[in-house]
Design an enzyme around this catalytic site. Sequence first.
Site, mmCIF file in Angstrom:
data_model
loop_
_atom_site.group_PDB
_atom_site.id
_atom_site.type_symbol
_atom_site.label_atom_id
_atom_site.label_comp_id
_atom_site.label_asym_id
_atom_site.label_seq_id
_atom_site.Cartn_x
_atom_site.Cartn_y
_atom_site.Cartn_z
ATOM 1 C CE1 TYR A 121 -3.610 2.675 0.939
ATOM 2 C CE2 TYR A 121 -1.786 3.608 2.184
ATOM 3 C CZ TYR A 121 -3.041 3.737 1.615
ATOM 4 O OH TYR A 121 -3.723 4.923 1.718
ATOM 5 C CD GLU A 209 -6.019 4.750 -0.931
ATOM 6 O OE1 GLU A 209 -5.996 4.917 0.302
ATOM 7 O OE2 GLU A 209 -7.072 4.479 -1.560
#
Length: 398
Positions: A121, A209
């Site tokens: 992530y 993101e």
Amino acid sequence: MNLHEFQGKQILSKFGVAVPEGIVAETVADAVAAAKKIQESTGVTSWAVKAQIHAGGRGKGGGVKIAKSMADVEQFAGEILGMQLVTHQTGPEGKKVRKLLVEQSIYYPNEDGKIDVAEYYMSVLLNRETGRNIIMYSTEGGMDIEKVAAETPELIYKEEIDPTTGILPFQARKIAFNLGLNGKALKQMTKFVVSLYKAYEKSDSTMFEINPVFKTSDDLILAADSKVNLDDDALFRQKEFAAMRDTTEEDPTELEAGKYGLNFVKLDGDVGCMVNGAGLAMATMDIIKLSGGNPANFLDVGGTANAETVEAGFRIILKDPNVKAILINIFGGIVRCDRVAQGVVDAYKSIGNIKIPVLVRLQGTNAIEGKALIDNAGLKVQSAITLQEAADLVRASV
């Protein structure tokens, strides 16, 4: 301004971030043609077929599927296009899928015939406490970062960037080391991090993101997904990216509000708010909550409210069937309260047949005169001057 995954990847690629090869499709035939073109270019025999909506959780909602043949591509494209995709971010009403991203599968074996992949992530955003950008990252890619933060916060790392120097090489290497990488993968990740930060800064974004950042079996680092939000106030200098706006993904009432220069955000409550000033709007929503109601919206008409903007605000709020009352809270600083009051009276008469209570609180320049205008207009509008009076009126109306 939110972007689709494929648009975010276009920006990433522009600044040197590696992404899987993909093509956007709006029909089933286009999806099949895209899969064939990708096969010719890369040699892959499987593809990801991804719904393109402004929401996360698409895979869990059935909006992302792996096709292992052209027949699968055709079938999945037919199933996903036009569906009302419901995820944890769309609400129960879901969002209609109008576009697909057909993308090469990145689950392929290395030279030894083994599939050795990993998911991470990574996001870039502003730390509002320090006024600096941070890179937040984790080894737990592909999962909801909120769940990781709640259950295993020690697996989330943060790297703060000094705005005077930008990201430094040692910081990019540190991120790669913390993710447990070495060799070719470490070098690839270092390059990925620097390019990602550059894309974030140069596009005037408020957030990038990537979940997951994907390590392939041959140690390439790719952005397997992208969630991008551009700063609305910077779009005037980002005309290329501003043209990516997809109004079909936005709330119709928010779009209408934008035409009148109103700052509007729809909420789930039962008391409509019309206020001049963002700070006062937040305080007004607090008053509504403390009085037993729930705000149905955030609506800032700005410091130059007039009859036209007040009427537009009225009409937008009244489109919400859940609204049981409207509270107008105006501080007369730049704008005079009597002028706003006249706007309320004119708008009320123009719209007509308003069946819910309308509460008006005026404070500041000519507040007394404004209250008198409303009280003497013969309308079903209740007025107040103090915040406590406004709170009492809200309590009595919900």
